[in-house]
Design an enzyme around this catalytic site. Sequence first.
Site, PDB file in Angstrom:
ATOM      1  NE  ARG A  53      -4.228  -1.579   0.204  1.00 43.14           N
ATOM      2  CZ  ARG A  53      -4.280  -2.726  -0.475  1.00 43.14           C
ATOM      3  NH1 ARG A  53      -3.264  -3.072  -1.258  1.00 43.14           N
ATOM      4  NH2 ARG A  53      -5.339  -3.503  -0.399  1.00 43.14           N
ATOM      5  CD  GLU A  92      -3.263   2.956  -5.296  1.00 44.11           C
ATOM      6  OE1 GLU A  92      -4.264   2.264  -5.543  1.00 44.11           O
ATOM      7  OE2 GLU A  92      -2.234   2.487  -4.801  1.00 44.11           O
ATOM      8  CG  HIS A 114      -3.411  -1.075  -6.516  1.00 36.92           C
ATOM      9  ND1 HIS A 114      -3.769  -0.411  -5.363  1.00 36.92           N
ATOM     10  CD2 HIS A 114      -3.324  -2.386  -6.171  1.00 36.92           C
ATOM     11  CE1 HIS A 114      -3.894  -1.280  -4.365  1.00 36.92           C
ATOM     12  NE2 HIS A 114      -3.632  -2.488  -4.822  1.00 36.92           N
TER      13      HIS A 114
END
Length: 329
Positions: A240, A269, A288
Amino acid sequence: MSSKPYIYITRKLPEEIINNLCTFADVGMWEKEEEPVPREILLQETKKADALLTMLSDRIDEEIFQAGEKLKVIANLAVGYDNIDIELATKYGIAVCHTPDVLTDTTADLAFSLLLMVGRRLAESVELVKSGEWKSWSPLFMAGTDIHHKTIGIVGMGKIGEALAKRALGFDMNVLYHNRHRKMDVEKALGVHYRSFPDLVTESDYVVCLTPLTEETRGMFTKDVFRKMKKTAFFINVARGAVVIEEDLLLALREGEIAGAGLDVFEKEPIDPQHPFLKMKNVVALPHIGSASIETRTAMMKLCCRNIELILKNEKPISIVNEAVFLAK
Ligand code: GLV
Ligand code: GLV
């Protein structure tokens, strides 16, 4: 009013995945694939819902738990659940499920790919060829750093960490790991070595972060950590964004404290296209996609649906985060 339970899904999923849910429940779904559900709609839907199938981009906090008067289960389409306040969910008696195991190998594949990309300057090389800047072969042209026989330091030795270690061993790497709890069985089975966090970052050529985001790991990669790393070493984050102080990473990259970074995750994000990371040749940024294979995402979606079904039918779920809630019933 229908007596069937109501399930709300916060992003468009393929019909064949949710068909089974429709046999025993009414199913509502946010119909856009690319855009997250607006907060007001999520809150409205939650009021009616017995179950939510959520994305890691949905913030699930007390406001949601209060709105969800009938809410029994939240199934998050991810192994990580830092977007959900677990302690409060438990207090409200709401089960939280996630998707471990099914994504282990796929995520380890991506972590190792990112390592290869930064070490061997693959993204930079691809761009150079496409932009017509490949002028000649020359001895040190696009010369990167070796992977084989180098030291990888894995921070967070869960299942994905172990799967990554196997890949690294296949490349003849020396494998170090750090974890809250030392794992003697894994050390024995794989031949990997435990290090304290400071020793791991000092000794590794590739530091790969796989640790879940918790209050303990938030911001654990600081200026001091990057300063301890070798100047020739790379930092790779597939966990993360918030485990890193991004400003400190930026500074470490600018000042040559480390050689480069491979990042699949960011504090915010999607990342701002103007972010300075994206202007640096020695940073590889991915959107991601750790678990993003069709096979694995399909398995994750099915697992979420199965967990919801089991909880709504008062049966034991496959992968629950706060088991106390289920046992209390
Ligand atoms: C993805 O980041 C996940 O937690 O599954
Ligand atoms: C991080 O090192 C962890 O505790 O897994």
